[in-house]
Design a protein around this motif. Structure first.
Motif, PDB file in Angstrom:
ATOM      1  N   TYR A 149       0.814  -1.219   0.000  1.00 52.44           N
ATOM      2  CA  TYR A 149       0.000   0.000   0.000  1.00 52.44           C
ATOM      3  C   TYR A 149       0.849   1.271   0.000  1.00 52.44           C
ATOM      4  O   TYR A 149       0.313   2.376  -0.029  1.00 52.44           O
ATOM      5  N   GLY A 150       2.179   1.115   0.092  1.00 46.96           N
ATOM      6  CA  GLY A 150       3.044   2.290   0.213  1.00 46.96           C
ATOM      7  C   GLY A 150       3.088   2.825   1.623  1.00 46.96           C
ATOM      8  O   GLY A 150       3.408   3.989   1.849  1.00 46.96           O
ATOM      9  N   VAL A 151       2.770   1.968   2.595  1.00 45.94           N
ATOM     10  CA  VAL A 151       2.832   2.311   4.011  1.00 45.94           C
ATOM     11  C   VAL A 151       3.913   1.400   4.589  1.00 45.94           C
ATOM     12  O   VAL A 151       3.682   0.211   4.792  1.00 45.94           O
ATOM     13  N   ILE A 152       5.096   1.968   4.820  1.00 49.97           N
ATOM     14  CA  ILE A 152       6.289   1.167   5.060  1.00 49.97           C
ATOM     15  C   ILE A 152       6.687   1.214   6.539  1.00 49.97           C
ATOM     16  O   ILE A 152       6.814   2.288   7.127  1.00 49.97           O
ATOM     17  N   LYS A 153       6.899   0.030   7.094  1.00 46.52           N
ATOM     18  CA  LYS A 153       7.214  -0.123   8.512  1.00 46.52           C
ATOM     19  C   LYS A 153       8.671   0.201   8.797  1.00 46.52           C
ATOM     20  O   LYS A 153       9.560  -0.279   8.109  1.00 46.52           O
ATOM     21  N   LEU A 154       8.907   1.007   9.834  1.00 46.73           N
ATOM     22  CA  LEU A 154      10.244   1.191  10.379  1.00 46.73           C
ATOM     23  C   LEU A 154      10.365   0.175  11.510  1.00 46.73           C
ATOM     24  O   LEU A 154       9.796   0.356  12.588  1.00 46.73           O
ATOM     25  N   VAL A 155      11.055  -0.912  11.257  1.00 49.51           N
ATOM     26  CA  VAL A 155      11.086  -2.050  12.173  1.00 49.51           C
ATOM     27  C   VAL A 155      11.658  -1.678  13.539  1.00 49.51           C
ATOM     28  O   VAL A 155      11.209  -2.198  14.556  1.00 49.51           O
ATOM     29  N   SER A 156      12.592  -0.762  13.585  1.00 52.82           N
ATOM     30  CA  SER A 156      13.226  -0.415  14.857  1.00 52.82           C
ATOM     31  C   SER A 156      12.341   0.440  15.770  1.00 52.82           C
ATOM     32  O   SER A 156      12.677   0.646  16.930  1.00 52.82           O
ATOM     33  N   ASP A 157      11.217   0.932  15.271  1.00 51.58           N
ATOM     34  CA  ASP A 157      10.333   1.805  16.053  1.00 51.58           C
ATOM     35  C   ASP A 157       8.930   1.198  16.031  1.00 51.58           C
ATOM     36  O   ASP A 157       8.226   1.270  15.019  1.00 51.58           O
ATOM     37  N   ARG A 158       8.522   0.589  17.134  1.00 49.55           N
ATOM     38  CA  ARG A 158       7.340  -0.269  17.160  1.00 49.55           C
ATOM     39  C   ARG A 158       6.071   0.316  16.532  1.00 49.55           C
ATOM     40  O   ARG A 158       5.366  -0.411  15.858  1.00 49.55           O
ATOM     41  N   PRO A 159       5.713   1.585  16.710  1.00 50.07           N
ATOM     42  CA  PRO A 159       4.454   2.019  16.096  1.00 50.07           C
ATOM     43  C   PRO A 159       4.608   2.721  14.738  1.00 50.07           C
ATOM     44  O   PRO A 159       3.611   3.047  14.111  1.00 50.07           O
ATOM     45  N   HIS A 160       5.825   2.944  14.274  1.00 51.12           N
ATOM     46  CA  HIS A 160       6.079   3.886  13.182  1.00 51.12           C
ATOM     47  C   HIS A 160       6.001   3.249  11.786  1.00 51.12           C
ATOM     48  O   HIS A 160       6.698   2.289  11.490  1.00 51.12           O
ATOM     49  N   TRP A 161       5.138   3.844  10.939  1.00 54.61           N
ATOM     50  CA  TRP A 161       4.996   3.502   9.526  1.00 54.61           C
ATOM     51  C   TRP A 161       5.108   4.819   8.775  1.00 54.61           C
ATOM     52  O   TRP A 161       4.661   5.857   9.260  1.00 54.61           O
ATOM     53  N   SER A 162       5.664   4.784   7.578  1.00 56.52           N
ATOM     54  CA  SER A 162       5.812   6.041   6.837  1.00 56.52           C
ATOM     55  C   SER A 162       5.833   5.807   5.330  1.00 56.52           C
ATOM     56  O   SER A 162       5.727   4.686   4.871  1.00 56.52           O
ATOM     57  N   VAL A 163       6.031   6.889   4.618  1.00 55.57           N
ATOM     58  CA  VAL A 163       6.079   6.869   3.169  1.00 55.57           C
ATOM     59  C   VAL A 163       7.328   6.143   2.654  1.00 55.57           C
ATOM     60  O   VAL A 163       7.317   5.599   1.568  1.00 55.57           O
ATOM     61  N   ASP A 164       8.394   6.129   3.481  1.00 55.32           N
ATOM     62  CA  ASP A 164       9.656   5.533   3.024  1.00 55.32           C
ATOM     63  C   ASP A 164      10.357   4.677   4.079  1.00 55.32           C
ATOM     64  O   ASP A 164      11.500   4.280   3.888  1.00 55.32           O
ATOM     65  N   GLY A 165       9.685   4.382   5.173  1.00 55.49           N
ATOM     66  CA  GLY A 165      10.285   3.542   6.197  1.00 55.49           C
ATOM     67  C   GLY A 165      11.220   4.285   7.148  1.00 55.49           C
ATOM     68  O   GLY A 165      11.932   3.664   7.920  1.00 55.49           O
ATOM     69  N   HIS A 166      11.190   5.624   7.099  1.00 54.06           N
ATOM     70  CA  HIS A 166      12.022   6.414   8.032  1.00 54.06           C
ATOM     71  C   HIS A 166      11.151   7.331   8.850  1.00 54.06           C
ATOM     72  O   HIS A 166      10.027   7.560   8.600  1.00 54.06           O
TER      73      HIS A 166
END
Length: 186
Positions: free
Chosen positions: A169-186
């Motif tokens: 969907y273009g909603v990319i998980k930042l694995v190191s930050d438990r709740p964080h999803w973004s446009v580019d994983g940062h």
């Protein structure tokens, strides 16, 4: 000027509205959330658009409390009247109390990792959310392919199979930050 401490946590509250995200990320998140809801997952949104002032407070409270930064050396932010360095009744610097106040802020913000001063939240390109489900999660990818997630854990923070669905969907998980999803994983 007000000294740092837990009272600052309530200032500059973040938005929890998906509508405050920018396009096309907003539409991508809306479609991902709809797929999660249709699959029976529960979602709690904690943060979408975040004011830079809040990010500044989060960043430097963490730096003082957990990284040992000198509260007397924190740069000012225009429009933010915070005093990081606490003083004793005699006017002497009180680094221990400064660090304790910063730690109270870190706990109040529920910070797990050092917050960025250039967060995607500042520009509406990130969302912090907790996702959970029971049993098997049968969910559609953005391409309309139905997939069954049987793997554990059954949460959005740590399940790589759900991360792949979010990516579609273009909603990319930042694995190191438990709740964080973004446009580019940062």
């Amino acid at each position: 000027m007000s000294v740092s401490g837990p009272d600052w946590v309530a200032k500059f509250p973040p938005s929890t509205k998906v509508e405050d995200l920018v396009e096309p990320f907003r539409a991508n998140v809306q479609r991902f959330l709809a797929a999660l809801k249709a699959a029976g997952a529960s979602v709690e949104i904690a943060d979408t658009l975040r004011r830079p002032e809040r990010g500044f407070l989060m960043h430097y409270s963490f730096r003082i409390a957990r990284s040992g930064d000198d509260p007397a050396q924190i740069p000012p932010m225009a429009g933010l009247d915070i005093q990081w360095l606490h003083k004793t009744l005699t006017g002497a610097p009180d680094p221990a109390n400064s660090k304790a106040a910063a730690e109270q802020m870190v706990v109040g913000y529920d910070i797990a990792f050092e917050p960025s001063l250039t967060s995607r939240h500042f520009v509406g390109k990130a969302i912090d959310m907790s996702i959970r489900w029971l049993n098997t999660l049968v969910i559609q990818t953005a391409a309309g392919v139905t997939t069954a997630i049987t793997s554990s854990p059954k949460d959005g923070a740590n399940n790589p199979d759900l991360h792949k669905v979010g990516l579609s969907y273009g909603v990319i998980k930042l694995v190191s930050d438990r709740p964080h999803w973004s446009v580019d994983g940062h």
